[in-house]
Motif scaffolding. Sequence first.
Motif, short mmCIF file in Angstrom:
data_model
loop_
_atom_site.label_atom_id
_atom_site.label_comp_id
_atom_site.label_asym_id
_atom_site.label_seq_id
_atom_site.Cartn_x
_atom_site.Cartn_y
_atom_site.Cartn_z
N SER A 171 0.87 -1.17 0.00
CA SER A 171 0.00 0.00 0.00
C SER A 171 0.91 1.23 0.00
O SER A 171 2.05 1.17 0.48
CB SER A 171 -0.90 -0.02 1.23
OG SER A 171 -0.57 1.02 2.11
N PRO A 172 0.43 2.34 -0.56
CA PRO A 172 1.27 3.55 -0.60
C PRO A 172 1.73 3.95 0.81
O PRO A 172 2.82 4.52 0.97
CB PRO A 172 0.35 4.60 -1.21
CG PRO A 172 -0.72 3.84 -1.93
CD PRO A 172 -0.88 2.54 -1.22
N LYS A 173 0.93 3.61 1.83
CA LYS A 173 1.30 3.99 3.20
C LYS A 173 2.58 3.30 3.67
O LYS A 173 3.23 3.75 4.63
CB LYS A 173 0.18 3.62 4.17
CG LYS A 173 -1.01 4.55 4.08
CD LYS A 173 -2.05 4.18 5.13
CE LYS A 173 -3.45 4.48 4.63
NZ LYS A 173 -4.40 3.39 4.79
N ALA A 174 2.93 2.20 3.03
CA ALA A 174 4.11 1.45 3.47
C ALA A 174 5.40 2.24 3.29
O ALA A 174 6.44 1.85 3.83
CB ALA A 174 4.20 0.12 2.71
N VAL A 175 5.34 3.36 2.56
CA VAL A 175 6.58 4.15 2.41
C VAL A 175 7.10 4.60 3.77
O VAL A 175 8.30 4.84 3.92
CB VAL A 175 6.40 5.39 1.50
CG1 VAL A 175 6.17 4.98 0.07
CG2 VAL A 175 5.31 6.30 2.02
N PRO A 180 4.63 1.83 -4.16
CA PRO A 180 4.97 1.32 -2.83
C PRO A 180 6.42 0.80 -2.79
O PRO A 180 7.01 0.59 -3.85
CB PRO A 180 3.98 0.17 -2.62
CG PRO A 180 3.47 -0.19 -3.97
CD PRO A 180 3.70 0.98 -4.88
N PRO A 181 6.97 0.59 -1.61
CA PRO A 181 8.38 0.15 -1.52
C PRO A 181 8.56 -1.34 -1.84
O PRO A 181 9.67 -1.81 -1.99
CB PRO A 181 8.75 0.44 -0.07
CG PRO A 181 7.45 0.41 0.68
CD PRO A 181 6.40 0.87 -0.28
N CYS A 182 7.44 -2.08 -1.90
CA CYS A 182 7.49 -3.49 -2.29
C CYS A 182 6.62 -3.63 -3.52
O CYS A 182 5.43 -3.28 -3.48
CB CYS A 182 6.93 -4.39 -1.18
SG CYS A 182 7.99 -4.46 0.26
N LEU A 183 7.19 -4.12 -4.59
CA LEU A 183 6.46 -4.16 -5.87
C LEU A 183 6.05 -5.58 -6.23
O LEU A 183 6.87 -6.50 -6.28
CB LEU A 183 7.33 -3.58 -6.98
CG LEU A 183 7.80 -2.14 -6.79
CD1 LEU A 183 8.60 -1.68 -8.00
CD2 LEU A 183 6.62 -1.20 -6.52
N HIS A 184 4.76 -5.73 -6.50
CA HIS A 184 4.19 -7.02 -6.89
C HIS A 184 4.43 -7.22 -8.38
O HIS A 184 3.85 -6.53 -9.21
CB HIS A 184 2.68 -6.97 -6.59
CG HIS A 184 2.01 -8.31 -6.67
ND1 HIS A 184 2.27 -9.23 -7.65
CD2 HIS A 184 1.06 -8.88 -5.88
CE1 HIS A 184 1.51 -10.30 -7.45
NE2 HIS A 184 0.77 -10.12 -6.38
N MET A 185 5.30 -8.16 -8.72
CA MET A 185 5.62 -8.37 -10.14
C MET A 185 4.88 -9.57 -10.73
O MET A 185 5.08 -9.89 -11.90
CB MET A 185 7.12 -8.51 -10.34
CG MET A 185 7.86 -7.20 -10.11
SD MET A 185 9.59 -7.24 -10.58
CE MET A 185 9.52 -7.05 -12.36
N GLY A 186 4.05 -10.26 -9.92
CA GLY A 186 3.22 -11.28 -10.55
C GLY A 186 3.28 -12.65 -9.91
O GLY A 186 3.52 -12.80 -8.72
#
Length: 625
Positions: free
Chosen positions: A486-490, A507-513
């Motif tokens: 979530s953007p809040k995770a920054v 976000p600092p963690c990106l879901h690539m699939g």
Amino acid sequence: RVPARGVSATKGVAELIEKAEEDGVKTAWHRLLEQQPQCAFGQLGLCCRNCNMGPCRIDPFGSGPTKGVCGAGADTIVARNLLRMIAAGAAAHSDHARDVAEVFKGVAEGRLQYYRLTDVEKLKSLAETLGISTENKDEHEIARELAEVLEGEFGKPGDEPLRMLALAPKKRIKVWEKAGVIPRAIDREICECMHRTHIGVDADPVSLLLHGIRTSIADGWSGSMMATYLSDILFGTPKPIKAEANLGVLKEDYVNIIVHGHNPILSTKIVEVAMSEEMQELAKKYGAKGVNVAGMCCTGNEVLMRLGVPIAGNFLMQELAVITGAVEAIIVDYQCIMPAIVDVAQCYHTKVITTEPKAHIPGAIHIEFNAEKADEIAKEIVRIAIENYPNRPRDRVHIPKHKIEAIAGFSVEAILEALGGTLEPLINALRDGTIKGIVGIVGCNNPKVRHNHSHVTIAKELIKRDVLVVGTGCWSIAAAMDGLMSPKAVDLAGPGLKKVCETLNIPPCLHMGSCVDCSRILIALGALAEALGVDIPDLPAAGSAPEWMSEKAVSIGTYFVASGVFTHLGVVPPVMGSQKVAKILTEDVEDIVGGKFYVEPDPVKAAETIYNVIIEKRKKLGWPL
Ligand code: WCC
Ligand code: FE2
């Protein structure tokens, strides 16, 4: 009883394990307890069942037998067993790719009315990379030629390298050529794994493991890569999309359908059909407010990434979804489907529907999927779910409240777009130390370790040190459920990473699939390396599979290493019975391909080591620390 409060880091899990016990239902955690103590020979990789002079086992303490009946010692047996794991993992990914490739071919030939070419740009770019000219050709013509080349990847004759290796950086190809591990055809390398590990063939652990590397490259750079590319071409390349994660996405007064497994060919259709006017209306006739589809594991990731379908959970939560009592049907294709869901479903009203000719489960309803009649079959399946709604055991329904917003959909193309079309801003941020490095975290759940704990701990430890985290599979679901997407995770990120995320609105963690989309990580690393004029092992990057359990994860880990990535495993692989094999994997292999394995169950320590590796790589590049 399972100590429910301790087994998971994810909200909602404990209450459902307790519910399972009240309802008299067993979960994977209960069955793991019943398996104790687990076979120590197996854990060490020291048992061999490859021929019927055995089973043989080697005494790890050296006081019993040191050789099997054929004379194979610990090194041979451990290496052979590992090679078979890689073969199975590569087979699973690549056979999934074959299924997508068949649909792609059907679309190219105009035979499949329910599927189409969605990302034509990606189609053209892949064709051109593989040396197919696209000039003056219409998209179906290009697709037909591409389909033919890709079909050849599985079993083309001769010793020419896989064509998809055209996507790999030139420097990597040189390394693989020197090591003699260039794969020729996917099926051939997998077949050769089985041949080499048959009684009386390859007994040299080095030669066995090198072939494991070759097979894993065939998986990562061709099989899995193909699954990703063709899924993007057929269903669209993912773009950032908002969705919700965790079991709270199930809805009390809706027909709940779970799609579980890996292949988007079926799940995408189920979603489309379930969302249609016709089915929503039908659901109302049966007393529900509508139909709600949620995903589980990787097919869940596929529809999350492209359609924003909520994701109910990762691997260890499949039984829990049924235990809510609120799921009308769980529709599965293949991989990571516990046969146990049928047993669990019998205690509620849930229908388990298998759809793949190669994945039947006794006790499930089998409705064979067929791309030619995709929409009709999807309708039949969704209808069964809807008609089952009145059977919901209302007094035994409990849906945990927890759900959280996540942004998914970070394909390489989407990341590039967020960066403004070029890698330059990312490279600059890496070079000047605003971001220290990039880590790909992937892989499963394993009830041997606390559910999702290592997944989220490693991610948090890294982002707070200004390391950008990307990932796939069950990790990405764990991270999403923990709010890390979530953007809040920054706010959990270090100052540098925070600044970059805020500027780019990511976000600092990106879901690539999904798991086959680990191929996207390879593409990203390759592109970064080429842009910097270095090779992948030089990059301040690493990989991690903190809670892995599947053979697919072994193949993924191996192709990460083969691609030059320092790769952490949080669950000890069954290789410790051979010091030699363990040393090859965690030390010697680095001199050959530039990457190596690192095993550490403690997530905090692991994150520290990974960070230190990144710092070392930065030093070598002469970049500020
Ligand atoms: Ni991929 Fe592992 Fe999940 Fe299955 S879905 S459990 S292989 S990470
Ligand atoms: Fe997966």
